[in-house]
Design a protein around this motif. Structure first.
Motif, PDB file in Angstrom:
ATOM      1  N   ARG A  52      -8.321 -22.427  19.678  1.00  0.00           N
ATOM      2  CA  ARG A  52      -8.948 -21.220  19.128  1.00  0.00           C
ATOM      3  C   ARG A  52     -10.427 -21.545  18.957  1.00  0.00           C
ATOM      4  NH1 ARG A  52      -6.227 -17.207  17.123  1.00  0.00           N
ATOM      5  NH2 ARG A  52      -3.986 -17.307  17.031  1.00  0.00           N
ATOM      6  N   ILE A  53     -11.262 -20.602  19.352  1.00  0.00           N
ATOM      7  CA  ILE A  53     -12.700 -20.834  19.192  1.00  0.00           C
ATOM      8  C   ILE A  53     -13.283 -19.770  18.274  1.00  0.00           C
ATOM      9  CG2 ILE A  53     -13.017 -22.011  21.395  1.00  0.00           C
ATOM     10  CD1 ILE A  53     -14.249 -19.376  22.459  1.00  0.00           C
ATOM     11  N   PRO A  54     -14.202 -20.185  17.420  1.00  0.00           N
ATOM     12  CA  PRO A  54     -14.882 -19.201  16.569  1.00  0.00           C
ATOM     13  C   PRO A  54     -15.946 -18.464  17.379  1.00  0.00           C
ATOM     14  CG  PRO A  54     -15.678 -21.408  16.086  1.00  0.00           C
ATOM     15  CD  PRO A  54     -14.596 -21.552  17.115  1.00  0.00           C
ATOM     16  N   ILE A  55     -15.933 -17.154  17.302  1.00  0.00           N
ATOM     17  CA  ILE A  55     -16.956 -16.341  17.954  1.00  0.00           C
ATOM     18  C   ILE A  55     -18.038 -16.087  16.896  1.00  0.00           C
ATOM     19  CG2 ILE A  55     -17.472 -14.194  19.164  1.00  0.00           C
ATOM     20  CD1 ILE A  55     -15.426 -15.969  20.620  1.00  0.00           C
ATOM     21  N   PRO A  56     -19.244 -16.564  17.132  1.00  0.00           N
ATOM     22  CA  PRO A  56     -20.284 -16.410  16.105  1.00  0.00           C
ATOM     23  C   PRO A  56     -20.666 -14.942  15.884  1.00  0.00           C
ATOM     24  CG  PRO A  56     -21.209 -17.362  18.112  1.00  0.00           C
ATOM     25  CD  PRO A  56     -19.734 -17.251  18.324  1.00  0.00           C
ATOM     26  N   HIS A  58     -23.644 -14.070  14.723  1.00  0.00           N
ATOM     27  CA  HIS A  58     -25.046 -14.004  15.157  1.00  0.00           C
ATOM     28  C   HIS A  58     -25.295 -15.191  16.095  1.00  0.00           C
ATOM     29  CE1 HIS A  58     -25.503 -11.029  12.030  1.00  0.00           C
ATOM     30  NE2 HIS A  58     -24.972 -11.887  11.174  1.00  0.00           N
ATOM     31  N   PRO A  59     -24.966 -15.024  17.368  1.00  0.00           N
ATOM     32  CA  PRO A  59     -25.076 -16.165  18.288  1.00  0.00           C
ATOM     33  C   PRO A  59     -26.516 -16.589  18.539  1.00  0.00           C
ATOM     34  CG  PRO A  59     -24.469 -14.163  19.471  1.00  0.00           C
ATOM     35  CD  PRO A  59     -24.483 -13.822  18.016  1.00  0.00           C
ATOM     36  N   ASN A  60     -26.670 -17.871  18.827  1.00  0.00           N
ATOM     37  CA  ASN A  60     -27.968 -18.412  19.222  1.00  0.00           C
ATOM     38  C   ASN A  60     -27.733 -19.457  20.300  1.00  0.00           C
ATOM     39  OD1 ASN A  60     -27.601 -21.089  18.027  1.00  0.00           O
ATOM     40  ND2 ASN A  60     -27.714 -20.017  16.073  1.00  0.00           N
ATOM     41  N   GLN A  61     -28.806 -19.855  20.957  1.00  0.00           N
ATOM     42  CA  GLN A  61     -28.713 -20.813  22.065  1.00  0.00           C
ATOM     43  C   GLN A  61     -28.042 -22.124  21.670  1.00  0.00           C
ATOM     44  OE1 GLN A  61     -29.370 -18.880  25.122  1.00  0.00           O
ATOM     45  NE2 GLN A  61     -29.519 -21.024  25.603  1.00  0.00           N
ATOM     46  N   GLY A  62     -28.119 -22.497  20.410  1.00  0.00           N
ATOM     47  CA  GLY A  62     -27.590 -23.775  19.975  1.00  0.00           C
ATOM     48  C   GLY A  62     -26.093 -23.798  19.736  1.00  0.00           C
ATOM     49  N   SER A  63     -25.443 -22.644  19.725  1.00  0.00           N
ATOM     50  CA  SER A  63     -24.001 -22.635  19.453  1.00  0.00           C
ATOM     51  C   SER A  63     -23.243 -23.260  20.620  1.00  0.00           C
ATOM     52  CB  SER A  63     -23.498 -21.207  19.199  1.00  0.00           C
ATOM     53  OG  SER A  63     -23.419 -20.480  20.400  1.00  0.00           O
ATOM     54  N   LYS A  64     -22.124 -23.864  20.304  1.00  0.00           N
ATOM     55  CA  LYS A  64     -21.297 -24.522  21.318  1.00  0.00           C
ATOM     56  C   LYS A  64     -20.891 -23.538  22.414  1.00  0.00           C
ATOM     57  CE  LYS A  64     -18.386 -27.728  19.925  1.00  0.00           C
ATOM     58  NZ  LYS A  64     -17.171 -28.426  19.417  1.00  0.00           N
ATOM     59  N   LEU A  65     -20.520 -22.334  22.005  1.00  0.00           N
ATOM     60  CA  LEU A  65     -20.099 -21.319  22.968  1.00  0.00           C
ATOM     61  C   LEU A  65     -21.270 -20.908  23.874  1.00  0.00           C
ATOM     62  CD1 LEU A  65     -17.784 -19.547  23.966  1.00  0.00           C
ATOM     63  CD2 LEU A  65     -18.408 -17.877  22.211  1.00  0.00           C
ATOM     64  N   ALA A  66     -22.434 -20.692  23.305  1.00  0.00           N
ATOM     65  CA  ALA A  66     -23.607 -20.300  24.100  1.00  0.00           C
ATOM     66  C   ALA A  66     -24.008 -21.394  25.079  1.00  0.00           C
ATOM     67  CB  ALA A  66     -24.775 -19.946  23.192  1.00  0.00           C
ATOM     68  N   THR A  74     -22.203 -14.880  25.263  1.00  0.00           N
ATOM     69  CA  THR A  74     -21.816 -15.120  23.872  1.00  0.00           C
ATOM     70  C   THR A  74     -22.102 -13.889  23.018  1.00  0.00           C
ATOM     71  OG1 THR A  74     -22.257 -17.480  24.142  1.00  0.00           O
ATOM     72  CG2 THR A  74     -22.120 -16.662  21.893  1.00  0.00           C
ATOM     73  N   GLN A  75     -23.228 -13.233  23.268  1.00  0.00           N
ATOM     74  CA  GLN A  75     -23.547 -12.006  22.529  1.00  0.00           C
ATOM     75  C   GLN A  75     -22.522 -10.909  22.829  1.00  0.00           C
ATOM     76  OE1 GLN A  75     -27.631 -11.645  23.829  1.00  0.00           O
ATOM     77  NE2 GLN A  75     -28.397 -12.391  21.853  1.00  0.00           N
ATOM     78  N   ALA A  76     -22.060 -10.818  24.079  1.00  0.00           N
ATOM     79  CA  ALA A  76     -21.044  -9.826  24.432  1.00  0.00           C
ATOM     80  C   ALA A  76     -19.755 -10.095  23.657  1.00  0.00           C
ATOM     81  CB  ALA A  76     -20.784  -9.841  25.934  1.00  0.00           C
ATOM     82  N   LEU A  77     -19.366 -11.358  23.540  1.00  0.00           N
ATOM     83  CA  LEU A  77     -18.167 -11.701  22.763  1.00  0.00           C
ATOM     84  C   LEU A  77     -18.396 -11.450  21.280  1.00  0.00           C
ATOM     85  CD1 LEU A  77     -16.875 -14.945  24.525  1.00  0.00           C
ATOM     86  CD2 LEU A  77     -16.017 -12.606  24.744  1.00  0.00           C
ATOM     87  N   SER A  78     -19.599 -11.703  20.815  1.00  0.00           N
ATOM     88  CA  SER A  78     -19.935 -11.488  19.410  1.00  0.00           C
ATOM     89  C   SER A  78     -19.829 -10.011  19.034  1.00  0.00           C
ATOM     90  CB  SER A  78     -21.347 -12.004  19.128  1.00  0.00           C
ATOM     91  OG  SER A  78     -21.687 -11.805  17.784  1.00  0.00           O
ATOM     92  N   GLU A  79     -20.264  -9.144  19.934  1.00  0.00           N
ATOM     93  CA  GLU A  79     -20.144  -7.706  19.682  1.00  0.00           C
ATOM     94  C   GLU A  79     -18.683  -7.271  19.611  1.00  0.00           C
ATOM     95  OE1 GLU A  79     -22.400  -5.803  22.760  1.00  0.00           O
ATOM     96  OE2 GLU A  79     -24.268  -6.755  22.095  1.00  0.00           O
ATOM     97  N   TRP A  80     -17.842  -7.976  20.339  1.00  0.00           N
ATOM     98  CA  TRP A  80     -16.419  -7.652  20.389  1.00  0.00           C
ATOM     99  C   TRP A  80     -15.663  -8.232  19.198  1.00  0.00           C
ATOM    100  CZ3 TRP A  80     -12.618 -11.383  22.564  1.00  0.00           C
ATOM    101  CH2 TRP A  80     -11.329 -10.848  22.642  1.00  0.00           C
TER     102      TRP A  80
END
Length: 139
Positions: A52-56, A58-66, A74-80
């Motif tokens: 399971r992964i946490p969807i941030p 407020h994503p930023n370039q430093g996140s593992k997912l980004a 990552t922003q598209a997943l964050s909106e979802w």
């Protein structure tokens, strides 16, 4: 003969694009592929499959997912589902077919997926992606 790194990378990207066109993500990954596309979906599965992964929120370039799929995806997943954990399947059967379409050997596929070569062969055989080892004498 060794290819220049840029040419080798471009050829690998072309093989990946062709393999993804031939083997799009399975229905179990529609929730990702519909939002971030097949390439980013594969990157998520390769990096985080089986967890399971946490969807941030407020994503930023430093996140593992980004770092794995880029900030836009990552922003598209964050909106979802920002702020939630999302289960990522292993999708081994899809990845076996995809890697084989890219030209990977059974050994390389087995190593990438942590399984035996015979399991890779069996999955490909069940999907009709193997050739008989030898033609029948009576055909």
């Amino acid at each position: 003969m060794t290819l220049p790194p840029r040419l080798a990378a471009a050829m690998a990207a072309d093989r990946r694009a062709a393999a993804l066109a031939q083997h799009p993500p399975p229905a179990e990954l529609d929730y990702l592929a519909d939002r971030i596309g097949p390439e980013a979906t594969l990157a998520v599965v390769e990096q985080f499959g089986g967890t399971r992964i946490p969807i941030p929120r407020h994503p930023n370039q430093g996140s593992k997912l980004a770092r794995a799929i880029g900030l836009a995806a990552t922003q598209a997943l964050s909106e979802w589902r920002g702020g939630e954990d999302v289960k990522i399947p292993l999708a081994k059967v899809w990845r076996i077919r995809l890697y084989r379409a890219e030209g990977c050997s059974y050994t390389e596929i087995a190593r990438r997926l942590g399984m035996g070569e015979s399991a890779v062969h069996k999955h490909l055989q069940l999907s009709g992606q193997t050739r008989p080892a030898q033609a029948s004498l009576f055909d």
